[in-house]
Structures are given as structure tokens and as C-alpha cells.
Scaffold this active site. Structure first.
Site, short mmCIF file in Angstrom:
data_model
loop_
_atom_site.label_atom_id
_atom_site.label_comp_id
_atom_site.label_asym_id
_atom_site.label_seq_id
_atom_site.Cartn_x
_atom_site.Cartn_y
_atom_site.Cartn_z
N CYS A 261 5.77 0.10 7.34
CA CYS A 261 5.49 1.06 6.38
C CYS A 261 6.54 1.75 5.66
O CYS A 261 7.80 1.73 6.45
CB CYS A 261 4.72 2.23 7.48
SG CYS A 261 4.66 3.97 6.64
N LEU A 262 6.15 1.75 4.31
CA LEU A 262 7.51 2.36 3.52
C LEU A 262 8.11 3.66 4.06
O LEU A 262 9.31 3.95 3.80
CB LEU A 262 7.07 2.64 2.08
CG LEU A 262 6.53 1.10 1.58
CD1 LEU A 262 5.89 1.32 0.08
CD2 LEU A 262 7.77 0.11 1.56
N GLY B 54 0.92 -1.29 -0.03
CA GLY B 54 0.04 0.00 -0.03
C GLY B 54 0.83 1.27 -0.16
O GLY B 54 1.93 1.17 0.50
N HIS C 67 -4.66 1.76 7.31
CA HIS C 67 -3.30 1.98 7.69
C HIS C 67 -3.18 3.32 6.67
O HIS C 67 -2.44 4.38 6.95
CB HIS C 67 -2.34 1.09 7.46
CG HIS C 67 -0.84 1.49 7.15
ND1 HIS C 67 0.04 0.83 8.08
CD2 HIS C 67 -0.08 2.37 6.48
CE1 HIS C 67 1.34 1.60 7.74
NE2 HIS C 67 1.03 2.28 6.69
N GLU C 68 -3.46 3.10 5.17
CA GLU C 68 -3.15 3.94 4.21
C GLU C 68 -4.18 5.19 4.33
O GLU C 68 -3.76 6.21 4.00
CB GLU C 68 -3.48 3.24 2.68
CG GLU C 68 -2.58 2.09 2.63
CD GLU C 68 -1.05 2.27 2.76
OE1 GLU C 68 -0.58 3.55 2.44
OE2 GLU C 68 -0.59 1.58 2.98
N GLN D 198 2.96 10.09 0.97
CA GLN D 198 4.08 9.32 1.21
C GLN D 198 5.11 9.81 0.08
O GLN D 198 6.39 9.29 0.25
CB GLN D 198 4.09 7.90 1.43
CG GLN D 198 3.40 7.54 2.58
CD GLN D 198 3.26 6.06 2.77
OE1 GLN D 198 2.37 5.42 2.17
NE2 GLN D 198 4.16 5.32 3.32
N HIS E 113 -2.90 7.41 6.53
CA HIS E 113 -1.84 8.70 6.14
C HIS E 113 -2.41 9.76 5.31
O HIS E 113 -1.78 10.81 5.52
CB HIS E 113 -0.99 7.76 4.88
CG HIS E 113 0.10 6.97 5.40
ND1 HIS E 113 1.25 7.41 6.12
CD2 HIS E 113 0.45 5.54 5.01
CE1 HIS E 113 2.09 6.37 6.07
NE2 HIS E 113 1.45 5.19 5.70
NI NI Z 1 2.29 3.31 5.66
#
Ligand code: NI
Length: 175
Positions: free
Chosen positions: A97-98, A50, A139-140, A55, A143
């Protein structure tokens, strides 16, 4: 797409753009098809399941996901996603998380959610699920409001994890 999709740089904590509230995508915003394709390519390369537009420094309510279950690609682009229903039952799942590479923690969230969004044509759609899909969607969407998975864990654990991340990113920058 006729040219190779250009990847986008992923922002890491503590970049302030990861803490901003993203703006709704306007109907017919012509940047979205290209941006979402680049976000998907960036997510696959990372690799991740995701990625939210903030991000990659775009403060727009846009998310891409692909759980890649059974090794079958299944990209979903969610424009202006919104959680419209969630279960009272919760589930615990380890998340990463990236934007916090290499960091993982158990996060408790509603076990099942229903999300309303628009697809790339502007059509209204819904997606509903539990398990990994439910955690990934929440989660997304978090963000988009500047919320990170570490905000759902204890302050003690969060501070430990953020210190570890800062140290690892510093070492990485030094090569
Ligand atoms: Ni994330």
C-alpha cells in the site's frame, strides 16, 4: 489538461485520515475530474496500481486504479464504488500500500468481486474480476471505510509490520 498535472502528497500510517470513513461524492461535484486526474498522476509516479482519495487527504468515496497489464495504460476512475457481489471462494495474494511504503503481507480475500460505481460522467457502471483486479478493488474500497490491508492479517504480524514501518519512516525523515 493544459497544465502539468500537480501531484498530491500521499499520507502514511498512522495519519488519522486513513482511518476515517469517506463521504459519498455528490452528483456533479465539479472537483472530481481534476482530483481524479491528480490522483492518477500521483499513483503513476509512486508507482502504484491503485489509490483511494483518503490516501491524499480527501475524505471522498473516489478510487483510481490502473493494473497496467502488458504495459498498456488502462486507468479507471471509480466514483462511489460499492461491492455488490463476492465469491465464497477466497484467494491469497501479497499486498502492499502506498500509505505503508515498503510493507507487504499475504492477504486472504474473496477471489472474485463485482463492483458498481459511477464514471466521471455520472453514468452507472460495473466492473467484475478475479486475480489482481479483485484484490485491488477490495483493497481500494476498504480505504474508503478506513480499513487497511494490515487489518486483514494477524495482530502479531500487523504490529510487527507497523513497528517496522514507523522505524523506516523515522529514518527516512532524518534523511
Ligand atoms: Ni492501499
Amino acid at each position: 489538461m493544459t497544465t502539468e498535472t500537480e501531484l498530491l502528497p500521499i499520507l502514511y500510517v498512522p495519519d488519522p485520515r486513513l482511518r476515517a470513513k469517506a463521504k459519498p461524492v455528490a452528483q456533479g461535484d465539479s472537483r472530481i475530474p481534476d482530483l481524479s486526474a491528480r490522483m492518477l498522476a500521483t499513483m503513476y509516479k509512486a508507482p502504484g496500481i491503485g489509490l483511494a482519495a483518503p490516501q491524499v487527504g480527501e475524505l471522498l468515496r473516489l478510487v483510481v486504479i490502473d493494473l497496467h497489464e502488458n504495459d498498456v495504460p488502462a486507468p479507471v476512475v471509480l466514483v462511489n464504488p460499492e461491492i455488490v457481489a463476492e465469491s465464497s471462494e477466497t484467494a491469497v495474494r501479497e499486498e502492499g500500500c502506498l500509505s505503508l511504503p515498503g510493507q507487504y503481507a499475504d492477504v486472504t480475500r474473496p477471489a472474485r468481486v463485482k463492483v458498481r460505481y459511477q464514471d466521471l460522467t455520472g453514468a452507472k457502471r460495473e466492473i467484475e474480476g478475479d486475480g489482481l483486479l479483485a484484490a485491488c478493488l477490495q483493497h481500494e474500497i476498504d480505504h474508503l471505510d478506513g480499513v487497511l490491508f494490515v487489518d486483514h492479517i494477524s495482530a502479531l504480524k500487523r504490529n510487527m509490520l507497523l513497528r517496522k514501518l514507523a522505524k523506516e519512516l523515522k529514518l527516512k525523515a532524518q534523511g
